[in-house]
Structures are given as structure tokens and as C-alpha cells.
Scaffold this motif. Structure first.
Motif, mmCIF file in Angstrom:
data_model
loop_
_atom_site.group_PDB
_atom_site.id
_atom_site.type_symbol
_atom_site.label_atom_id
_atom_site.label_comp_id
_atom_site.label_asym_id
_atom_site.label_seq_id
_atom_site.Cartn_x
_atom_site.Cartn_y
_atom_site.Cartn_z
ATOM 1 N N GLY A 64 0.774 -1.228 0.000
ATOM 2 C CA GLY A 64 0.000 0.000 0.000
ATOM 3 C C GLY A 64 0.811 1.285 0.000
ATOM 4 N N PHE A 65 2.113 1.173 -0.147
ATOM 5 C CA PHE A 65 2.974 2.348 -0.215
ATOM 6 C C PHE A 65 3.207 2.720 -1.673
ATOM 7 C CE2 PHE A 65 4.016 0.360 3.830
ATOM 8 C CZ PHE A 65 4.030 1.441 4.702
ATOM 9 N N ALA A 66 3.710 3.915 -1.908
ATOM 10 C CA ALA A 66 3.914 4.394 -3.271
ATOM 11 C C ALA A 66 5.267 3.982 -3.850
ATOM 12 C CB ALA A 66 3.785 5.916 -3.322
ATOM 13 N N THR A 67 6.323 4.076 -3.069
ATOM 14 C CA THR A 67 7.666 3.834 -3.597
ATOM 15 C C THR A 67 8.598 3.373 -2.477
ATOM 16 O OG1 THR A 67 9.428 4.793 -4.953
ATOM 17 C CG2 THR A 67 8.448 6.228 -3.286
ATOM 18 N N ALA A 68 9.857 3.084 -2.856
ATOM 19 C CA ALA A 68 10.870 2.659 -1.880
ATOM 20 C C ALA A 68 12.136 3.471 -2.082
ATOM 21 C CB ALA A 68 11.179 1.177 -2.056
ATOM 22 N N GLU A 69 12.808 3.756 -0.981
ATOM 23 C CA GLU A 69 14.085 4.474 -1.028
ATOM 24 C C GLU A 69 15.147 3.643 -0.337
ATOM 25 O OE1 GLU A 69 13.927 8.422 0.519
ATOM 26 O OE2 GLU A 69 12.158 8.939 -0.655
ATOM 27 N N ASN A 70 16.351 3.651 -0.910
ATOM 28 C CA ASN A 70 17.473 2.935 -0.327
ATOM 29 C C ASN A 70 17.705 3.449 1.096
ATOM 30 O OD1 ASN A 70 19.684 1.326 -0.015
ATOM 31 N ND2 ASN A 70 20.981 2.457 -1.405
ATOM 32 N N TYR A 71 17.967 2.534 2.018
ATOM 33 C CA TYR A 71 18.136 2.902 3.419
ATOM 34 C C TYR A 71 19.432 2.283 3.941
ATOM 35 C CZ TYR A 71 17.050 3.396 8.372
ATOM 36 O OH TYR A 71 17.080 3.721 9.701
ATOM 37 N N GLY A 72 20.419 3.096 4.198
ATOM 38 C CA GLY A 72 21.664 2.617 4.795
ATOM 39 C C GLY A 72 22.585 1.912 3.818
ATOM 40 N N GLN A 73 23.615 1.301 4.384
ATOM 41 C CA GLN A 73 24.630 0.589 3.618
ATOM 42 C C GLN A 73 24.291 -0.908 3.566
ATOM 43 O OE1 GLN A 73 27.271 2.059 2.049
ATOM 44 N NE2 GLN A 73 26.240 3.951 2.633
ATOM 45 N N PRO A 74 24.817 -1.631 2.566
ATOM 46 C CA PRO A 74 24.611 -3.082 2.517
ATOM 47 C C PRO A 74 25.158 -3.753 3.778
ATOM 48 C CG PRO A 74 25.538 -2.296 0.454
ATOM 49 C CD PRO A 74 25.582 -1.143 1.414
ATOM 50 N N ILE A 75 24.451 -4.767 4.234
ATOM 51 C CA ILE A 75 24.863 -5.540 5.407
ATOM 52 C C ILE A 75 25.443 -6.855 4.889
ATOM 53 C CG2 ILE A 75 24.106 -6.670 7.527
ATOM 54 C CD1 ILE A 75 21.707 -4.631 7.448
ATOM 55 N N LYS A 76 26.740 -7.080 5.133
ATOM 56 C CA LYS A 76 27.410 -8.276 4.639
ATOM 57 C C LYS A 76 27.718 -9.212 5.800
ATOM 58 C CE LYS A 76 29.457 -5.967 0.693
ATOM 59 N NZ LYS A 76 30.675 -5.728 -0.083
ATOM 60 N N THR A 77 27.350 -10.486 5.624
ATOM 61 C CA THR A 77 27.580 -11.504 6.637
ATOM 62 C C THR A 77 28.166 -12.739 5.968
ATOM 63 O OG1 THR A 77 25.615 -10.728 7.817
ATOM 64 C CG2 THR A 77 26.490 -12.861 8.463
ATOM 65 N N CYS A 78 29.231 -13.269 6.522
ATOM 66 C CA CYS A 78 29.824 -14.475 5.967
ATOM 67 C C CYS A 78 28.897 -15.656 6.274
ATOM 68 C CB CYS A 78 31.209 -14.722 6.560
ATOM 69 S SG CYS A 78 32.050 -16.072 5.719
#
Length: 108
Positions: A64-78
Motif C-alpha cells: 500500500g505504499f507508493a515507492t521505496a528508497e534505499n536505506y543505509g549501507q549493505p549488510i554483509k555476513t559471511c
């Protein structure tokens, strides 16, 4: 033979591959979408920013939202370890849903 394998590993070490992240989670109440992909060893995997944005926006619109915006940096996990080497990283991208979509059948 050993030199050939070493040379192949060195050549592959600089390879960048483009991944199409998929929805791996999120929270409708807070409007947070989480996309993920795997980054195998010896590769430099990157998400296509346009595909990722589109995937996150589609999920937000389902909520039900209109759009999405990038939030923060990528989270990398081994995610796969062999000795001291990381053989595979899981990468999570977060997007914040914004605005409210008007339903198509609003009867305007």
C-alpha cells in the motif's frame, strides 16, 4: 597444473558480477523491505541498483505504499566459512517504503 589453477584464481578474483536481489524479508508495519543476494568467494558481486529499486518498490506497493528508497549501507555476513576464509557472503539491502498509493479501484 598448479600454476594454471593459481592464474585462473587470480583472473577470477577481479571479476564483478551483477546480481538481481530478491525480497528476503521486511516489515509491513514499519515499511522496511529487505533484499538479499549471495556474493561467492573470488567474485565481486554487485546488485543492479535499478533492478533492486524496482523490486523493493513492487513489494512496497503490495503493502500500500507508493515507492521505496534505499536505506543505509549493505549488510554483509559471511555465510560459509572454511578455516579462516569466507567462501560466501550474504548481502542484505534495506529499503524504506514511502508515501501511500491510491488503490486502482478507488472509484474516482
Amino acid at each position: 597444473m598448479r600454476n594454471v589453477i593459481l592464474l585462473a584464481a587470480l583472473l577470477l578474483a577481479g571479476c564483478t558480477i551483477t546480481k538481481n536481489p530478491e525480497v528476503v524479508g521486511g516489515n509491513k508495519l514499519t515499511g522496511m523491505v529487505r533484499l538479499g543476494f549471495n556474493d561467492p568467494a573470488l567474485f565481486n558481486a554487485k546488485a543492479d541498483p535499478y533492478l533492486a529499486q524496482g523490486t523493493a518498490t513492487r513489494q512496497c506497493q503490495e503493502w500500500g505504499f507508493a515507492t521505496a528508497e534505499n536505506y543505509g549501507q549493505p549488510i554483509k555476513t559471511c555465510s560459509v566459512i572454511s578455516g579462516t576464509q569466507c567462501l560466501n557472503e550474504s548481502v542484505i539491502l534495506e529499503y524504506q517504503c514511502r508515501g501511500f498509493a491510491v488503490p486502482q479501484n478507488a472509484g474516482w
